[in-house]
Structure formats: structure tokens, C-alpha cells
Write an enzyme that holds these catalytic residues in place. Structure first.
Site, mmCIF file in Angstrom:
data_model
loop_
_atom_site.group_PDB
_atom_site.id
_atom_site.type_symbol
_atom_site.label_atom_id
_atom_site.label_comp_id
_atom_site.label_asym_id
_atom_site.label_seq_id
_atom_site.Cartn_x
_atom_site.Cartn_y
_atom_site.Cartn_z
ATOM 1 N N ASN B 617 -4.457 4.862 7.113
ATOM 2 C CA ASN B 617 -3.819 5.136 8.395
ATOM 3 C C ASN B 617 -3.037 6.292 8.134
ATOM 4 O OD1 ASN B 617 -1.677 5.086 10.340
ATOM 5 N ND2 ASN B 617 -1.789 2.885 10.494
ATOM 6 N N THR B 620 0.949 5.753 8.637
ATOM 7 C CA THR B 620 1.616 5.160 7.695
ATOM 8 C C THR B 620 1.672 6.135 6.524
ATOM 9 O OG1 THR B 620 -0.294 3.776 7.223
ATOM 10 C CG2 THR B 620 1.504 2.810 8.689
ATOM 11 N N LYS B 687 -6.631 5.104 -3.593
ATOM 12 C CA LYS B 687 -5.470 5.090 -4.371
ATOM 13 C C LYS B 687 -4.046 4.859 -3.867
ATOM 14 C CE LYS B 687 -6.866 9.114 -6.763
ATOM 15 N NZ LYS B 687 -7.313 10.208 -7.440
ATOM 16 N N GLU B 691 4.312 6.179 -4.054
ATOM 17 C CA GLU B 691 5.194 6.730 -4.861
ATOM 18 C C GLU B 691 5.046 8.311 -4.861
ATOM 19 O OE1 GLU B 691 4.581 3.822 -7.574
ATOM 20 O OE2 GLU B 691 6.243 3.245 -7.758
#
Ligand SMILES: Cc1cc2nc3c(=O)[nH]c(=O)nc-3n(C[C@H](O)[C@H](O)[C@H](O)COP(=O)(O)OP(=O)(O)OC[C@H]3O[C@@H](n4cnc5c(N)ncnc54)[C@H](O)[C@@H]3O)c2cc1C
Ligand code: SF4
Lengths: 328, 729
Positions: B617, B620, B687, B691
Site C-alpha cells: 500500500n 501506508t 520485505k 524500520e
């Protein structure tokens, strides 16, 4: 939070009556007091809510100055047309503090009386002479990055954290105080806060049962007004160092230099010798250095906050240079 | 029916690209967003549970020692107080991520200042808090509590040690070498929602509403702490107000609430205060990092050294994995890497967003900038030159590798000037203005996951798992993924998360959530499609579903014929993880200004370009990157946990004094997503992204500070005092 009783004061007399006792505290916006009550740093048995007593207005005074009621919110003051046009350093200082939400609640009186942000003061499981006389000072050999470099004592090295009072000091404002019996007195803002000395718990000159009713500003002076606040992030942080300046330069020479400093001491710091050294002189780096020498003559760091000494010097330079450029 | 799939080989069929619905990857708003912003999404403390008593944790005021006695009677007579609990089963710290067993118990043994040692339960929160503050506790203090990581002998983490070739020799003979030591301070997750739980018993069945990231592990941690069977425990975390690692493992409030509720025979709510969240959940360890880089005259690395010292409490298994990406990001045949842990008595160190790279990359990428300057090579070019063909230590191929593309596309989009660089080239008023860049890398993690997908008779779908959505968009991407596979709009897919009555997900952590749970949902959907294909007489791979219909025109509703169709997908990472080195890559570019009087640094603009496999998405994913970049501004400039040197207590334990960036610190951020498919990363070719966005960004800012004003600083965060100390006159 300890149980406490809550009374709403209707009149100044009520309020003075209610707070005439060392277990009672006035509450205005509550943005400082409630936080400290939750931490049990403040444990009043009685809270006197003064927010409905009618000293909120901002009004012109007969001598052309301005009276700002103790209950005017920081936002009201900062956006007031006369504050913005005649005392811009005050508007800027207020807007440099806290956040919009806090400023909407915070009041003139509460802002002047806000307590230090020393980490050891706000943690009741640590020693602190201010909170618990005789328990020792946690900050002196602890984490003292925010702490004072001027006017400290071996009892306490905390700073007064506010911004508004720094500008008020530079503007030579007066604090209007009402006593319980109905008497009033007036104290210059610059004399309102105390140095820690042997009585670090005493932060200002208010006696029991005394309340701030207003702050009065003298008739406006011209010149350039600057509030410079140095901080790690660009908002919502207390000053590492701040400078409030009301400066006039005529014919290339200083004709007014009213300066006050925040973040350096237990009170907004002023030293009349700085203005005297600048008056009548032509702005130059050397002159600014001399002013800084006077300011920092007795400065002493506690390791972590040593940087405040050069930072204060550099910030003063920046402010005086800005003022010089504005006058050119 | 459960379909199990273990990925042992790369999958480049990219099946998702052949689906017809066209909703996967789209910028769709978070499906639960409206409920959150209108206050109707309940967070764990907000469930309306009748007759709930309130518990407040009591924390220690010594650093190390034993609780000799607690004078419970002194507070039991206070108004409203119901109980004082110091059960030995109570936990004294949060479990480490994926621990799967109870963390340290026995609250009578104190290991750090601020450790929970008891719980006071009362009718109201205020009564409980007052009694908690008044509870008299008698300690026997153990004065030998080392607090300074530099002052103790550290333990080497042997599995991190790598010695290849001869780094000392390479350093001595290199055309260009860099030998620098960086430090970083501790960080807090500082999630908005504090840790909070409500526990409720029904006979021997326990339900806890809690704010947790990994229910699949938390359920065993809680059951283990209480000596219970998992079947009798239910955890609910439908909405989590941010975790960033601090809610990976079961926290002290959860266990305390469960024990207290049993004891007082009523539901009990325990909400940590902001100060307690800071003082007794998890810190990111401070680090000291020694970097040695040796390069030939062209700037190609021939030697690479990275030693790091971190800290934790005695007995904790976690050591901030500072070297994680250093092992493979750049080449250099002579290698020397080592990680050491100092055992000290500060609060527990654990995962805080991007453990390892969050602090390792800012140091490494700072050192790379020093090398670029010494070698006279453009910093982007220096990185491009040093991208290895294969993992330089393991010799494994990379599953996919978009560092070069990110560097190039990022530099283009930012308008990077590759000309000669020297500090103090631009001064605007009082401000020195400069630019800097850094690479980004974050290892790809993936975990076992299960999910049930049900096609309802009415043609809508339900996805169920105990996976959490910690504000990242899991609800939304799973609706998109199932919708894509089943030919439905995301609005027709109901996603049920955060409840252990559902199949076990992977939990949210290590950025593995989307790829792991997405793979389980994908497997379940494939099984549903297989059944539908059979009903239609076509193979699953030929089946085309769009807008609730098959290509043949038959609707899902008619195919289902009044019945639900349900399949469970079970994904397990297979041997493939031993065959490849898998990582997300990227590049950061920053322009900052540094005040020449005050040393204040403000970021003007920042850009990150990232390649992390399939984008599920765009909205997001981009938001995750924006959040990551924002965190890197905090790492670079303001965030630092300050510990008292005498008792190790955390002093700046609220949001006023622990300085995360505020809106005004976060300027114009731009994100470039470099789309790719990673066939070995997961069955959906995705993946992690959560982070990566903060892994190295702080160095782009640090390098820009140097370029702006000439202050080369080796200590993060670069607060005005440090900038001034390093700024040339
Ligand atoms: C997170 C945070 C950040 C902040 N950042 C800044 C900042 O950057 N700069 C800054 O200057 N301030 C900052 N503040 C402090 C803020 O300005 C003060 O909290 C506020 O001004 C206090 O006003 P109040 O009306 O809410 O006071 P209250 O909390 O109601 O009262 C504070 C004290 O003043 C006393 N008091 C109130 N009114 C009177 C009166 N009329 N007479 C006598 N005593 C009185 C009360 O008894 C109490 O002791 C910050 C506060 C917070 C919480
Ligand atoms: S500096 Fe003052 S306020 Fe802070 S601990 Fe010492 S005595 Fe208390």
C-alpha cells in the site's frame, strides 16, 4: 494524588481567605500545578480555584501602559493588538513557550509562579532541598544540563524555567499583588523571583494569602524588541538560554539597552551594568564581548551545564547584532 | 483445513501481479483510521468492564538489593484500598521480543532503580496511586551496582565476532584510512499509548486486554509467568497506540493485573504512568562504536572494522545488535567486527525501533563520510563503489539489492550536487547551510504465521489472526491482499486482528509483520481459490476473480451456494533463509542549517529512497518511511536518555524532557519508493519497511552538519552544546 478539597473563589477576598494557610494553593490554568500534584510534588489540602474571579482583562492604564490581568490566558496576551504592536518582545516570549494548547490554559499569574523543571525536584524519591528542605540537592552532582550558572547556591542550582517573565523583566513591568486584608502592593517583575540562597523552597516574594492580580507594563518605548530562545528542538522545549532585549540605537550609538536573560538562574537575570556599558557606545564585537564579560563575570557551571556560559555569550552577541542590523 | 507452506526456494512467479482486482499496492487510507480519530476504537485501558478495580505499580527507590519487608497495613486502611500485592510471580521487567517465556520474576529482588516491586489495588486510580506512593518498604541495599558501561569488563558476544584477513595491516598500508569512535545515547520508544491492561477471570479462564505487539509470544510469556496452560488464557489487543519495540514482550502491568484480579476477585486495570513507561519498560542501550575503514586510492574498501560496546542488566539475553548490517553492507576483505555487552544496573535494554541499525548505521555512515572527504570522492560515489557483489562474510548472494538504484534515484530527486565538497560553502543570515547523505540498510526478518480466510456465503470475506496492528496499517494491507486474491474490494474484507482466539500470527516486530502475515493470508487465499477453481473446473493459476465474479461470469455467491468457505494458511520460513542474505536498502539525503551563534541545528528538507520488495500500500508504506525519517531526526539531534550517575535512575522520564522531534522539527520530507520484487524474501515478494526508514538517516543529518558548519561531531545526538564545542571559530 492525595485527596484535597476544592473551593471556587468568587471574590478576591474569598481567594485570599482560602489561600491564607500553607496547606492551600491557588489554581488558575492548572497546567503546572496539576502535573505536580499527580507526582505528589505539590500536596495541597485545599485548592482555591481563582479562575472565576474577574481579574482576567487586559486594559490600557492612565499613563499609556497596559495592565494584564492575572487570569488573562497566555494566548490572549500574546495576540492582544497592543501587546503585539507596543510590547512585541512579550508576545514573542510567550509564543516561544510551551504549546498552543498549554498557552490557551496558562495564565499570567500561573506563568510567573511556575516551578522549576529540575529533574530531581519532580521526582519525590530523590533528594531536593527545594521540595524537602535539608534533604540535599540531587542535581549538583547529578544531571544538571538544564541548571543555572548564575546566582546559584550550594543548596540549589535550579533555574526559573519561564519565558514570559524574562520579557516582562526587560520591559520593566510591575507585579500587582493583593494581600488578604485587601491591601495591595507592587513589586517590579525583576524583584519578584528570588535567588535560592539558603531558602531554595522560596521562589518568589509572595507571602501566604497573597495573590497576583495583574502585571502592569509602563508606557511603551520605541526601538527594537527581540526575544531569542535557544533550545534543542524548535518548539515545546524550555530555554537553554534566552535573551529578551529592548534596544534603541540612535546616530549609531546605543540609547537604550534593556536586557534580561532566561535559563541561566533561579530568576530572570538582569544586570544593570550591562546596559550601562552599552549606552552611548557604538555597536561592535568588542563591545558585545564586554557586555558578555559583565554578564558572565561570576558564572559557574556544574559540568553538564558548562556550555551555557559560552552559549549565553554567543546568544547575547547574536541578539545585539540583530538589534544593530535592525537599526541600520 | 490448514494449508502449510514452507518456502525453500525463490518464488519469482509473482502471482500477485497477475491478479485482476487491482487493489494491492494502491494508496488506500487506513481502514480503522476513522474509528481511531473519532475515539471509537478502544485501546486496552478503555474497554468498558464493569466493577473494575484500579491497580498502580509501586517501584523501587534503590538500585540493587532485596525488599526485606513491605508494611502493607500502613496503606490497607487508606480509603478505597483493596489489596497490596507482592506475589513472587509478578514480573520485574518486560519480556524481550520473542522470548516466549516469562521474564524475570520475584519482585523482592531489585536490579534497577524504578523496578516494579508491588501493586496497590483500590477502588479508584487516585486512591491506588496515593497508597502506592505511601507504601513503606524496607530494603537491604546492595551497594555494588555498577552503572557505567565503560567501567566494567564487558562480555564479548562471540557469535557476532568476525575476523577475516588482517585489518591492522590493511589500516597501516591503506591509501586512505579512517579510525573514529562514535557514541550514541539511550533511546526510549516513547509510544503515545502507555502500557495498560485489564484482567478478568471467569473460573480458571483468564482474559487480559493489553497493549502488546506480539500476542503469539505474549500468551506463552503470560501463561508461563502464572503457571497456567495457554488454552486458559486469552489476550486481546485490537488497537495499539504505538509500540516501537516497547510492547514486544509481556510487560509488568499485564502479569500484575492478572494476579491482582484473581486475588481481589474482580477485574483489575493497571495503567502505567508516563514516568513508569519510561523507567521500567525497555531502553535502547547507549553505544560506543569504534570504526576503522581502510581504502585504496580509488576509495575501494580493503578493510572494515566495527567494534561496539552496549549494555544490559546481568542475565538479559538481548544485546543491541549494532553490527547487524555492518556485516554485509560494504565490502573490504580484511574485516574485524566485535560486539560487547557491559553488565550494568540500569533498566532493561531491549528492542526499540530498528534495534541495531538505528544506532549502528548512523555511526558507520558517519565514518563513511569522513572517508569520502579524505579520499576526495563524492559520498554517493563512494557508496556505489563499495557495494559488494555478494555477502562479504558469508559469501551468500543477496536476495535482492536496490542500494545502487536508491542512491542514484535519491540523489536525482534530491538534486544532490556531486561536485567538490567543503564545509561552510553557504551562509544565509546567521545560518550555515549544508547537505549530507547516508545509505540505509535493515536486515529482512520473517517469521512463521497463521491466518484463517473465510469467504462468506454473501460473497464477503473475513481474515482472522492474532496478529496486531500497532498503527502501521496491517488491517488495511490484509484487506487489500485478500481482496486482490479473491476478487473483492478491500471494503468487502473484514480483518479481525489482535485476539488470541484467532490463529497465531507472527506479531508486529522487527518489521516482519506485513511479509509474514501477508504470506499466511496469501497461502490461505490460494487454498480458497483452489477450491473455487475446482468448483469451476479450472486450475487455481487460471482462475480470474474480479468484483466478486469469476471471468466466466459466475459470481462468488452462486459458487458458494449458501455456505462459507474457509481455509487456514500456515507460512513457515524455510531453508531459503540460509541461502541468501536478505535486507532492505535505501539512501537518505538531508539539507540542514546550523546557527553560527547558538549551534542550533534545524533540518530544512530530507529525502529517503527505499527498496524493500513489493509495496503493499503506497500510502501506508510511505507513512512508515516518513515516521522512520522523523525518528532519525530525533536520533541525530535531540533524543537521549539521561541516567543519574549515582543510582542509575532515568532522569528525563516524560515527553517534556525526552525530546522527540515536534512538528516544527520535521520539515519537508520526501519519499521515493524503488519498487522491486524479492523472490526469496517471502511468498509475496515483500520485505520489511517499518524500520528501514530510520536506519542511517541520522548520519545524513550529521554529515550535513559538517558540510554546513565544519563541526565534525562523533556523538549523537548533536545538541547545540556539542555543535558549539566542535564548531571551528
Ligand atoms: C510540557 C510543558 C511545557 C512547557 N513549556 C514552557 C516553556 O517553554 N516556557 C514557559 O515559559 N512555560 C512553559 N510551560 C509552563 C507553562 O507556561 C505554565 O505551566 C503555565 O504558565 C502555568 O500557568 P497556569 O495558569 O496553568 O498555572 P497553575 O498551574 O494554575 O498554577 C501554577 C502556580 O501558580 C500559582 N498561581 C496561579 N495563579 C496565581 C495567582 N494569581 N497568584 C498567585 N499564585 C498563583 C499556583 O498556586 C501554582 O503554584 C510548559 C508547561 C508544560 C506542561
Ligand atoms: S537544583 Fe534545586 S530543585 Fe534541583 S534538586 Fe537541587 S535543590 Fe532541588
Amino acid at each position: 494524588m492525595r485527596p484535597f478539597s476544592y473551593s471556587r473563589a468568587r471574590t478576591l477576598g474569598d481567594a485570599a481567605q482560602l489561600t491564607h494557610d500553607d496547606t492551600a494553593l491557588a489554581i488558575a490554568g492548572g497546567t503546572n500545578l496539576l502535573d505536580l500534584m499527580k507526582l505528589q510534588v505539590e500536596t495541597p489540602e485545599t485548592l482555591a480555584d481563582i479562575s472565576r474571579i474577574g481579574f482576567g482583562g487586559i486594559e490600557d492604564t492612565d499613563d499609556g501602559g497596559l495592565s494584564i490581568g492575572a487570569l488573562a490566558s497566555n494566548t490572549e496576551t500574546a495576540v492582544h493588538p497592543r501587546v503585539r504592536s507596543d510590547y512585541p518582545v512579550l508576545a514573542r516570549a510567550i509564543l516561544a513557550g510551551a504549546t498552543q494548547q498549554l498557552r490557551n490554559k496558562a495564565t499570567t499569574g500561573g506563568n510567573l509562579c511556575q516551578r522549576t523543571r529540575c529533574f530531581y525536584f519532580t521526582n519525590i524519591d530523590q533528594p531536593c532541598n527545594k521540595r524537602e528542605p535539608g534533604s540535599g540537592c540531587g542535581a549538583i552532582d547529578g544531571i544538571a544540563k538544564l541548571h543555572a550558572v548564575l546566582g546559584t547556591s550550594d543548596q540549589c542550582i535550579a533555574t526559573y524555567p519561564g519565558d514570559m517573565a524574562v520579557a516582562l523583566s526587560a520591559l520593566d513591568a510591575q507585579v500587582e499583588i493583593a494581600k488578604s486584608g485587601g491591601d495591595t502592593r507592587t513589586v517590579p517583575v525583576r524583584d519578584f523571583h528570588c535567588l535560592p540562597g539558603d531558602t531554595p523552597w522560596r521562589e518568589n516574594v509572595l507571602e501566604e494569602g497573597e495573590l497576583i492580580t495583574a502585571v502592569t507594563l509602563p508606557a511603551p518605548v520605541g526601538g527594537t524588541q527581540i526575544y531569542r530562545k535557544v533550545r534543542e528542538r524548535s518548539s515545546y522545549a524550555f530555554a537553554l538560554v534566552s535573551v529578551a532585549a529592548v534596544v534603541e540605537i540612535e546616530d549609531g550609538k546605543f540609547t537604550r539597552a534593556d536586557l534580561a536573560f532566561g535559563g541561566l538562574a533561579h530568576k530572570p537575570w538582569q544586570d544593570p551594568r550591562i546596559g550601562e556599558a552599552l549606552m552611548g557606545k557604538v555597536p561592535s564585537d568588542d563591545l558585545f564581548d564586554k557586555a558578555a564579560d559583565i554578564l558572565l563575570e561570576d558564572a559557574r557551571g556544574f559540568g553538564e551545564n558548562d556550555f551555557k556560559i559560552p552559549l549565553a555569550r554567543r546568544t547575547l552577541h547574536a541578539v545585539l547584532q540583530n538589534a544593530t542590523e535592525a537599526a541600520a | 483445513m490448514t494449508v502449510h507452506f514452507k518456502q525453500d526456494t525463490p518464488d519469482d512467479s509473482n502471482r500477485l501481479d497477475g491478479m485482476k482486482q487491482g487493489v494491492l499496492g494502491k494508496s488506500i487510507r487506513r481502514v480503522e483510521g476513522m474509528a481511531k480519530v473519532t475515539g471509537t476504537a478502544p485501546y486496552s485501558a478503555e474497554y468498558p468492564i464493569a466493577d473494575c478495580a484500579e491497580g498502580v505499580l509501586v517501584t523501587s527507590t534503590i538500585t540493587r538489593g532485596k525488599v526485606v519487608s513491605i508494611d502493607k497495613d500502613a496503606v490497607l486502611s487508606m480509603p478505597g484500598v483493596l489489596a497490596v500485592i507482592d506475589d513472587p510471580a509478578m514480573t520485574t521487567r518486560a519480556a524481550q521480543g520473542t522470548a516466549d517465556e516469562a521474564p524475570q520474576q520475584e519482585p523482592g529482588t531489585v536490579c534497577y532503580w524504578g523496578q516494579p516491586i508491588a501493586l496497590v489495588v483500590a477502588e479508584t486510580f487516585e486512591q491506588a496511586r496515593d497508597a502506592a506512593k505511601h507504601l513503606p518498604i524496607n530494603y537491604r541495599e546492595d551497594p555494588s551496582a555498577p552503572l557505567d558501561p565503560q567501567a566494567v569488563e564487558a562480555e564479548e558476544q562471540e557469535d557476532e565476532t568476525v575476523r577475516q584477513g588482517d585489518l591492522d595491516h590493511a589500516m597501516a598500508t591503506a591509501a586512505h584510512s579512517v579510525d573514529v569512535t562514535y557514541t550514541t545515547k539511550g533511546h526510549a520508544s516513547a509510544a503515545m499509548e502507555p502500557h495498560a491492561s485489564i484482567a478478568q477471570w471467569d473460573g480458571d479462564k483468564l482474559t487480559v486486554y493489553a497493549s502488546l505487539q506480539m500476542l503469539n509470544y505474549n500468551i506463552s510469556e503470560l501463561a508461563d509467568a502464572l503457571g497456567m496452560e495457554e488454552e486458559n488464557v486469552r489476550l486481546v489487543s485490537r488497537f495499539v497506540g504505538g509500540g516501537f519495540g516497547s510492547k514486544l514482550g509481556v510487560s509488568e502491568d499485564v502479569v500484575a493485573a492478572a494476579i491482582a484480579s484473581k486475588e481481589v476477585g474482580r477485574p483489575v486495570r493497571v495503567v502505567m504512568s508516563r514516568q513508569q513507561v519510561f523507567q521500567c519498560v525497555m531502553r535502547r542501550s547507549e553505544t560506543t562504536q569504534h570504526l576503522r575503514l581502510a581504502a585504496d586510492e580509488n576509495g575501494k574498501l580493503i578493510g572494515f572494522g566495527h567494534h561496539a560496546l552496549v549494555s544490559n542488566l546481568p542475565g538479559e539475553t538481548f544485546a543491541e545488535p549494532v553490527l547487524q548490517s555492518s556485516h554485509f553492507l560494504y565490502g573490504g576483505e580484511n574485516r574485524d567486527l566485535m560486539l560487547e555487552v557491559a553488565r550494568i544496573h540500569r533498566m532493561t535494554a531491549g528492542s526499540v525501533r530498528a534495534p541495531g541499525e538505528a544506532v549502528g548505521m548512523p555511526a558507520l555512515e558517519g565514518a563513511m563520510d569522513v572517508l569520502a572527504e579524505k579520499a576526495g570522492i563524492d559520498p554517493v560515489e563512494l557508496r556505489l563503489k563499495n557495494i559488494p557483489e555478494e555477502d562479504p562474510e558469508e559469501g551468500l548472494p543477496f536476495s535482492s539489492h536496490k542500494l545502487a538504484e536508491c542512491l542514484r534515484q535519491g540523489a536525482d530527486a534530491f538534486g544532490w550536487d556531486s561536485g567538490p565538497r567543503s564545509p561552510r560553502h553557504t551562509c544565509e543570515g546567521e545560518w550555515w547551510v549544508g547537505t549530507g547523505m547516508a545509505s540505509a540498510a535493515r536486515v529482512h526478518n520473517i517469521a512463521e504465521a497463521k491466518s484463517r480466510v473465510t469467504l462468506k456465503a454473501d460473497g464477503s470475506a473475513v481474515v482472522e489472526t492474532d496478529m496486531t496492528d500497532i498503527g502501521t496499517g496491517t488491517y488495511t494491507i490484509l484487506a487489500q491482499l485478500a481482496g486482490e486474491m479473491l476478487g473483492l474490494e478491500p471494503a468487502q474484507v473484514l480483518v479481525e486482528l489482535g485476539d488470541t482466539k484467532n490463529p497465531r500470527g507472527p506479531g508486529s516486530g522487527g518489521s516482519w509483520g506485513a511479509a509474514s502475515i501477508g504470506s499466511a493470508v496469501y497461502i490461505a487465499c490460494k487454498a480458497v481459490r483452489e477450491e473455487l477453481g475446482q468448483r469451476l473446473g479450472v486450475g487455481e493459476t487460471e482462475l480470474e476473480l474480479k468484483d466478486g465474479k469469476a471471468a466466466s461470469g459466475e459470481s462468488l455467491v452462486s459458487l458458494l451456494d449458501g455456505n462459507d468457505l474457509s481455509r487456514e494458511g500456515h507460512y513457515e520460513p524455510g531453508d531459503i533463509k540460509d541461502d541468501f542474505t536478505a535486507s532492505g536498502f535505501g539512501a537518505f539525503f538531508a539539507q540542514v542549517r546550523v546557527n553560527r551563534f547558538t549551534g542550533e541545528t534545524r533540518v530544512d528538507r530530507m529525502l529517503g529512497a527505499f527498496g524493500f520488495g513489493r509495496v503493499l500500500n503506497h500510502k501506508t508504506a510511505r507513512s512508515q518511511c516518513l515516521g522512520g525519517i522523523t525518528w532519525s531526526i530525533g536520533v541525530a539531534l535531540t533524543e537521549a536518555l539521561e541516567f543519574d550517575p549515582r543510582d542509575g535512575h532515568l532522569v528525563n522520564c516524560d515527553l517534556a524532557e525526552y525530546h522527540v522531534p515536534v512538528h516544527r522539527d520535521v520539515p519537508d520530507l520526501e519519499v521515493v519508493l524503488v519498487e522491486e520484487r524479492d523472490p526469496a524474501a517471502s511468498p509475496i515478494q515483500a520485505k520489511g519497511i517499518g524500520e528501514l526508514g530510520m536506519c542511517g538517516g541520522a548520519a545524513a543529518i550529521a554529515n550535513a552538519i559538517y558540510n554546513a558548519c565544519g563541526a565534525r561531531i562523533f556523538d549523537y545526538p548533536m545538541t547545540p552544546d556539542r555543535v558549539l564545542a566542535a564548531m571551528p571559530d
